[in-house]
Design an enzyme around this catalytic site. Structure first.
Site, PDB file in Angstrom:
ATOM      1  N   LYS A  85      23.498  37.772  25.535  1.00 16.65           N
ATOM      2  CA  LYS A  85      24.597  37.333  24.375  1.00 16.65           C
ATOM      3  C   LYS A  85      23.869  37.552  23.317  1.00 16.65           C
ATOM      4  CE  LYS A  85      25.960  34.218  28.192  1.00 16.65           C
ATOM      5  NZ  LYS A  85      26.998  35.208  28.838  1.00 16.65           N
ATOM      6  N   HIS A 122      24.597  30.005  25.124  1.00 18.76           N
ATOM      7  CA  HIS A 122      25.283  30.186  23.822  1.00 18.76           C
ATOM      8  C   HIS A 122      24.772  29.359  22.690  1.00 18.76           C
ATOM      9  CE1 HIS A 122      28.441  32.192  26.276  1.00 18.76           C
ATOM     10  NE2 HIS A 122      28.088  31.422  27.070  1.00 18.76           N
ATOM     11  N   SER A 164      30.343  27.128  27.371  1.00 18.64           N
ATOM     12  CA  SER A 164      30.812  28.536  27.397  1.00 18.64           C
ATOM     13  C   SER A 164      32.184  28.632  27.084  1.00 18.64           C
ATOM     14  CB  SER A 164      30.132  29.293  28.564  1.00 18.64           C
ATOM     15  OG  SER A 164      30.991  28.661  29.806  1.00 18.64           O
TER      16      SER A 164
HETATM   17  C1  LIG Z   1      26.553  28.962  29.905  1.00 24.77           C
HETATM   18  C2  LIG Z   1      26.144  29.927  30.662  1.00 24.77           C
HETATM   19  N1  LIG Z   1      25.073  30.146  31.404  1.00 24.77           N
HETATM   20  C3  LIG Z   1      24.614  31.346  32.028  1.00 24.77           C
HETATM   21  C4  LIG Z   1      25.215  32.549  31.996  1.00 24.77           C
HETATM   22  C5  LIG Z   1      24.953  33.762  32.708  1.00 24.77           C
HETATM   23  O1  LIG Z   1      24.055  34.533  32.048  1.00 24.77           O
HETATM   24  P1  LIG Z   1      23.906  35.889  32.317  1.00 24.77           P
HETATM   25  O2  LIG Z   1      25.167  36.618  31.794  1.00 24.77           O
HETATM   26  O3  LIG Z   1      22.720  36.529  31.688  1.00 24.77           O
HETATM   27  O4  LIG Z   1      23.971  36.102  33.953  1.00 24.77           O
HETATM   28  C6  LIG Z   1      26.393  32.339  31.261  1.00 24.77           C
HETATM   29  C7  LIG Z   1      27.506  33.687  30.937  1.00 24.77           C
HETATM   30  O5  LIG Z   1      27.651  34.339  31.364  1.00 24.77           O
HETATM   31  C8  LIG Z   1      26.859  31.289  30.513  1.00 24.77           C
HETATM   32  O6  LIG Z   1      28.029  31.309  29.846  1.00 24.77           O
END
Ligand SMILES: Cc1ncc(COP(=O)(O)O)c(C=O)c1O
Length: 403
Positions: free
Chosen positions: A235, A204, A176
């Site tokens: 996203k 992502h 990320s």
């Molecule tokens: C790799 C990754 N996994 C999970 C999440 C969490 O997802 P959410 O924003 O739906 O809680 C994020 C970002 O916030 C992320 O970058």
């Protein structure tokens, strides 16, 4: 009792104090930020679906038909038609037997990891994994072996050392904050050899990589080999919520054991309907994914032409600066020039590797990205900052600043 003020002061002293900025209007390439017009270069609305009229319309219509809330958890009275439909659609899209919705990606990772690993077992986690995976490992109460970023030899060593207690390997598909892709073929091979499950977080990757935006796993041709995929709706799919895709048996197990699924209200019908509309758009207009990838290439090339070496290989384009204060000084200078690229500091990234995390959207025009690269380079020069590619991991975290 009043040590919160001291702790806040300490964060300020280390350049790590955060404050909320205010966006007016929907997430488009241009927004008003704290009342000032800026080019938005740090949103995860990668495909421009969060502000797409069809997605908004679907949410509005679902609110009228199904109401604003599900009223209860899925296992009580909150399981509604749209939930089941979206789970089927996501499972088909990802090529798995079944899907299961969660409140968010954070909750999905917490819930899935804690359900699939437990005391007496070992979980293996890349050192640059997202906080939601890290926290899932903590919640599982399994021993966690953190392997160096993308280092298959280190992971193999850890698996041997676990002597059969290894139960789960967890990794971001696309990292990320670094924008690079996990070494999926090697991870699959090691998971198979050591009889561990493999969980890949496609937060992502979905909408950005692979055929039709099916993600990093599909891009690597490994759909059949991965036990558990986690994805978010927040996203590229432009909404909120998340999902797990896996075998029917695994999903049945999660329904019965994943605490954030069991003990939380079901996702609201308007969000579920918005995600279905977003999937429709992704499937009917896959060229959005190509536009996103072309934009990311263009931004990297423009930055390189300006002498700035960005890291990653996807729509996430990190410019590693180093110290938190210098990163935030560059971020503020860019805002003065109408560019919003949020600075990312510890604990989100390792000490000494604070960065601008630039993200491209399919809705950015080529001219906007070119302009952004020039402004970033000029502001970096003014401040005496030279970005270098992201450091390899937390262990090493070298950094670069120029005079
Ligand atoms: C790799 C990754 N996994 C999970 C999440 C969490 O997802 P959410 O924003 O739906 O809680 C994020 C970002 O916030 C992320 O970058």
């Amino acid at each position: 009792m009043n040590d919160l003020a001291d702790r806040l002061e300490e964060l300020r002293g280390r350049g790590l104090h955060r404050r909320l900025r205010l966006i007016s209007g929907p997430q488009g390439p241009r927004v008003l930020l704290d009342g000032r017009p800026v080019l938005l270069l740090c949103s995860n609305n990668y495909l421009g679906l969060a502000d797409h009229p069809r997605v908004r319309q679907a949410a509005a219509e679902a609110a009228m038909r199904w109401g604003t809330g599900a009223g209860a958890s899925r296992l009580i009275s909150g399981n509604m038609g749209p939930h089941r439909l979206l789970e089927q659609r996501l499972a088909e899209f990802k090529g798995h037997e079944a899907g299961l919705l969660f409140g968010s990606g954070y909750l999905a990772n917490n819930g899935a990891i804690a359900a699939l690993a437990g005391r007496g077992e070992v979980v293996f986690s890349d050192e640059l994994n997202h906080a939601s995976l890290i926290d899932g490992c903590r919640l599982s109460r399994a021993e966690t072996f953190v392997y160096r970023h993308g280092d298959l030899d280190h992971l193999a060593w850890g698996l041997r050392r676990a002597e059969g207690r290894g139960s789960l390997i967890v990794t971001d598909g696309v990292f990320s904050m670094d924008g690079d892709v996990a070494p999926l073929p090697g991870l699959v091979e090691l998971a198979g050899r050591h009889e561990c499950r493999l969980l890949v977080d496609e937060a992502h990757g979905t909408g950005a990589l692979g055929p039709g935006g099916r993600g990093a796993v599909a891009a690597a041709g490994l759909v059949e080999e991965i036990d558990v995929i986690v994805g978010t709706l927040g996203k590229a799919l432009g909404g909120y919520g998340a999902y797990v895709c896996a075998s029917r048996e695994t999903v049945d197990y999660l329904i019965n054991t994943a605490r954030p699924f069991i003990f939380s209200t079901a996702p609201p019908p308007p969000m579920v309907a918005a995600a279905i509309a977003a999937l429709d758009l992704l499937e009917s207009h896959p060229h959005r994914v190509e536009r996103l990838q072309a934009g990311a290439h263009a931004l990297r090339d423009e930055l390189a032409a300006e002498g700035l070496a960005a890291g990653g290989a996807t729509q996430i384009v990190p410019l590693t600066v180093g110290e938190a204060e210098r990163t935030m000084a560059l971020c503020e200078r860019l805002l003065e020039h109408g560019i919003f690229a949020q600075g990312i500091r510890p604990p989100t990234v390792p000490d000494g590797s604070s960065r601008l995390r630039l993200t491209v959207m399919a809705t950015h025009r080529a001219g906007e990205l070119r302009h952004a690269a020039r402004v970033i380079a000029s502001c970096a020069r003014d401040l005496g900052v030279s970005a270098v590619p992201s450091p390899p991991g937390r262990a090493e975290a070298p950094l670069a600043e120029a005079a």
